[in-house]
Design a protein around this motif. Structure first.
Motif, PDB file in Angstrom:
ATOM      1  N   THR A 239       0.838  -1.198   0.000  1.00 30.57           N
ATOM      2  CA  THR A 239       0.000   0.000   0.000  1.00 30.57           C
ATOM      3  C   THR A 239       0.868   1.241   0.000  1.00 30.57           C
ATOM      4  OG1 THR A 239      -1.754  -1.151   1.216  1.00 30.57           O
ATOM      5  CG2 THR A 239      -1.809   1.252   1.230  1.00 30.57           C
ATOM      6  N   ILE A 240       0.615   2.141  -0.948  1.00 33.62           N
ATOM      7  CA  ILE A 240       1.354   3.390  -1.036  1.00 33.62           C
ATOM      8  C   ILE A 240       0.609   4.458  -0.243  1.00 33.62           C
ATOM      9  CG2 ILE A 240       2.348   5.119  -2.562  1.00 33.62           C
ATOM     10  CD1 ILE A 240       3.528   2.332  -2.906  1.00 33.62           C
ATOM     11  N   PRO A 241       1.218   5.033   0.779  1.00 35.74           N
ATOM     12  CA  PRO A 241       0.509   6.066   1.547  1.00 35.74           C
ATOM     13  C   PRO A 241       0.299   7.315   0.702  1.00 35.74           C
ATOM     14  CG  PRO A 241       2.814   5.934   2.240  1.00 35.74           C
ATOM     15  CD  PRO A 241       2.593   4.791   1.291  1.00 35.74           C
ATOM     16  N   HIS A 242      -0.870   7.924   0.845  1.00 31.02           N
ATOM     17  CA  HIS A 242      -1.148   9.164   0.122  1.00 31.02           C
ATOM     18  C   HIS A 242      -1.281  10.307   1.127  1.00 31.02           C
ATOM     19  CE1 HIS A 242      -5.382   8.224   1.139  1.00 31.02           C
ATOM     20  NE2 HIS A 242      -5.074   7.013   0.722  1.00 31.02           N
ATOM     21  N   ASN A 243      -0.158  10.510   1.843  1.00 29.38           N
ATOM     22  CA  ASN A 243      -0.126  11.541   2.874  1.00 29.38           C
ATOM     23  C   ASN A 243       0.729  12.721   2.484  1.00 29.38           C
ATOM     24  OD1 ASN A 243       2.319  10.301   2.919  1.00 29.38           O
ATOM     25  ND2 ASN A 243       2.182   9.532   5.039  1.00 29.38           N
ATOM     26  N   GLY A 244       1.018  12.878   1.171  1.00 28.93           N
ATOM     27  CA  GLY A 244       1.810  14.013   0.715  1.00 28.93           C
ATOM     28  C   GLY A 244       3.296  13.744   0.643  1.00 28.93           C
ATOM     29  N   GLU A 245       3.754  12.574   1.111  1.00 30.06           N
ATOM     30  CA  GLU A 245       5.173  12.271   1.047  1.00 30.06           C
ATOM     31  C   GLU A 245       5.579  11.941  -0.391  1.00 30.06           C
ATOM     32  OE1 GLU A 245       6.219   9.244   3.771  1.00 30.06           O
ATOM     33  OE2 GLU A 245       5.532  10.346   5.554  1.00 30.06           O
ATOM     34  N   THR A 246       6.856  12.165  -0.721  1.00 28.37           N
ATOM     35  CA  THR A 246       7.381  11.919  -2.066  1.00 28.37           C
ATOM     36  C   THR A 246       7.820  10.470  -2.204  1.00 28.37           C
ATOM     37  OG1 THR A 246       8.143  14.203  -2.224  1.00 28.37           O
ATOM     38  CG2 THR A 246       9.106  12.616  -3.767  1.00 28.37           C
ATOM     39  N   GLU A 247       7.435   9.863  -3.303  1.00 31.84           N
ATOM     40  CA  GLU A 247       7.816   8.481  -3.598  1.00 31.84           C
ATOM     41  C   GLU A 247       8.910   8.507  -4.663  1.00 31.84           C
ATOM     42  OE1 GLU A 247       7.234   4.367  -2.800  1.00 31.84           O
ATOM     43  OE2 GLU A 247       6.257   6.116  -1.895  1.00 31.84           O
ATOM     44  N   GLU A 248      10.031   7.811  -4.435  1.00 26.86           N
ATOM     45  CA  GLU A 248      11.140   7.812  -5.371  1.00 26.86           C
ATOM     46  C   GLU A 248      10.976   6.712  -6.408  1.00 26.86           C
ATOM     47  OE1 GLU A 248      14.766   7.491  -3.201  1.00 26.86           O
ATOM     48  OE2 GLU A 248      14.738   9.593  -2.543  1.00 26.86           O
ATOM     49  N   TRP A 249      11.007   7.103  -7.676  1.00 27.53           N
ATOM     50  CA  TRP A 249      10.973   6.155  -8.787  1.00 27.53           C
ATOM     51  C   TRP A 249      12.266   6.316  -9.578  1.00 27.53           C
ATOM     52  CZ3 TRP A 249       5.358   6.241 -11.208  1.00 27.53           C
ATOM     53  CH2 TRP A 249       4.453   5.765 -10.246  1.00 27.53           C
ATOM     54  N   TYR A 250      12.732   5.224 -10.192  1.00 27.08           N
ATOM     55  CA  TYR A 250      14.041   5.218 -10.825  1.00 27.08           C
ATOM     56  C   TYR A 250      13.912   5.023 -12.327  1.00 27.08           C
ATOM     57  CZ  TYR A 250      15.566   4.668  -6.021  1.00 27.08           C
ATOM     58  OH  TYR A 250      15.762   4.852  -4.676  1.00 27.08           O
ATOM     59  N   ILE A 251      14.853   5.687 -13.052  1.00 30.62           N
ATOM     60  CA  ILE A 251      14.899   5.587 -14.512  1.00 30.62           C
ATOM     61  C   ILE A 251      15.184   4.140 -14.919  1.00 30.62           C
ATOM     62  CG2 ILE A 251      16.218   6.319 -16.565  1.00 30.62           C
ATOM     63  CD1 ILE A 251      16.726   8.973 -15.152  1.00 30.62           C
ATOM     64  N   GLY A 252      14.452   3.717 -15.947  1.00 31.49           N
ATOM     65  CA  GLY A 252      14.674   2.380 -16.484  1.00 31.49           C
ATOM     66  C   GLY A 252      13.791   1.306 -15.881  1.00 31.49           C
ATOM     67  N   ARG A 253      13.088   1.640 -14.844  1.00 25.47           N
ATOM     68  CA  ARG A 253      12.170   0.663 -14.233  1.00 25.47           C
ATOM     69  C   ARG A 253      10.725   0.955 -14.675  1.00 25.47           C
ATOM     70  NH1 ARG A 253      14.180  -0.152  -7.938  1.00 25.47           N
ATOM     71  NH2 ARG A 253      16.366  -0.662  -8.425  1.00 25.47           N
ATOM     72  N   HIS A 254       9.901  -0.097 -14.600  1.00 23.23           N
ATOM     73  CA  HIS A 254       8.483   0.042 -14.959  1.00 23.23           C
ATOM     74  C   HIS A 254       7.643  -0.081 -13.696  1.00 23.23           C
ATOM     75  CE1 HIS A 254       4.497  -1.098 -16.507  1.00 23.23           C
ATOM     76  NE2 HIS A 254       4.823  -0.311 -17.521  1.00 23.23           N
ATOM     77  N   TYR A 255       6.773   0.868 -13.513  1.00 27.45           N
ATOM     78  CA  TYR A 255       5.946   0.893 -12.303  1.00 27.45           C
ATOM     79  C   TYR A 255       4.464   0.786 -12.689  1.00 27.45           C
ATOM     80  CZ  TYR A 255      10.166   2.629 -10.058  1.00 27.45           C
ATOM     81  OH  TYR A 255      11.448   2.749  -9.586  1.00 27.45           O
TER      82      TYR A 255
END
Length: 325
Positions: A239-255
């Motif tokens: 579960t991804i919290p939706h409390n305003g925090e930033t989620e880090e995603w990386y180049i080259g990956r598929h989300y």
């Protein structure tokens, strides 16, 4: 100075029926019974406290005792075998045991010589009367009520109804109710207001054209707040919290994110859409380039109680970050 009579008289007229803790008689106090020389007939007068399983009120008869009718402290009306066909008018008082509020009630006993079976409420109607129903402010509530005469009679069926909350309406009666195949049906509709949160009790009788009534039934409508829809964001089983925090995603990956919204009563229309954090910002991009948001999949399901209906809407967000994002 005024040397005249300085005395004065102050009188207060209080409508006890308008006091919130006053006994509100939610039945029409009309009792239908047939002439009987075999055994007395008994009936129970109901109040809002009875219908809500609160402390039972106390009933008393005003004036001289009637030779054909008695009233107990519990509101049980007994019509003796000496009663003849006609109308009997009584004046009673019902008193709240907690606060002592005492309200007059006019009771009419309609004694008929008709020898016909009592009308009946339909099975679904009896089921609805036997359980608390729920309504929410601003949303229409509807209940179908139906009754009929047993086979072999020609009497048609109508209804007597007690006090209803403001805004509640009853349709005209459809059908004659002369048989189970030709129900006398009417629709109760109500869109409660936010100020009407709480419990509303409405009682009614199915009465045939000969003046014979069914056993009185009451419907209890609980007006509760409408909870806002909830939203959940899942990345696989996480579960991804939706409390305003930033989620880090990386180049080259598929989300892939699954975004779902749930309405606990299926009354609201669910819509999942991308929006800007600042609606006044210029040049706002709703989604990054190459990101894909699927169409919404909608559905309904039974809640954990097995009765309420839950509405759901789900959209999938797919995104593979690149160096120019």
């Amino acid at each position: 100075s005024n040397e005249g009579d300085r005395s004065f008289h102050l009188a207060l007229d209080v409508d006890m029926l308008a006091v919130p803790r006053s006994q509100r008689v939610v039945t029409l106090p009309v009792i239908f019974t047939r002439v009987s020389t075999i055994a007395p007939s008994t009936f129970r007068l109901l109040t809002s406290d009875d219908a809500l399983a609160a402390a039972a009120p106390m009933w008393t008869m005003s004036g001289a005792p009637h030779p054909d009718v008695t009233l107990s402290e519990l509101g049980v009306v007994t019509v003796r075998t000496t009663a003849t066909a006609g109308l009997i008018n009584l004046v009673a008082h019902v008193q709240d045991k907690t606060f002592g509020l005492r309200v007059p009630v006019d009771v009419i006993v309609n004694v008929t010589a008709a020898d016909v079976p009592r009308p009946q409420f339909s099975g679904p109607t009896v089921t609805a009367f036997s359980q608390p129903l729920h309504a929410r402010p601003g949303f229409p509530f509807a209940l179908e009520i139906a009754g009929f005469q047993p086979e072999g009679t020609t009497s048609h069926v109508g209804y007597t109804v007690g006090r209803m909350p403001p805004g509640m309406l009853l349709s005209t009666v459809r059908g004659q109710g002369t048989t189970p195949a030709d129900m006398a049906a009417m629709t109760l509709t109500w869109t409660p207001c936010p100020a009407q949160l709480g419990v509303a009790v409405v009682c009614m009788d199915a009465v045939n054209s000969e003046g014979v009534a069914a056993t009185q039934q009451c419907v209890s409508v609980h007006v509760v707040e409408d909870l806002p829809p909830s939203i959940a964001v899942m990345a696989g089983d996480v579960t991804i919290p939706h409390n305003g925090e930033t989620e880090e995603w990386y180049i080259g990956r598929h989300y892939t994110l699954e975004i779902s919204s749930t309405d606990s009563n299926a009354l609201d229309h669910l819509e999942i859409a991308a929006v800007c954090d600042d609606a006044t910002a210029t040049g706002c991009t709703l989604l990054p380039p190459t990101a894909m948001l699927s169409d919404a999949e909608r559905g309904t399901a039974l809640a954990a109680d097995g009765v309420a209906t839950v509405a759901t809407a789900t959209r999938t967000l797919s995104f593979a970050p690149k160096h120019n994002h």
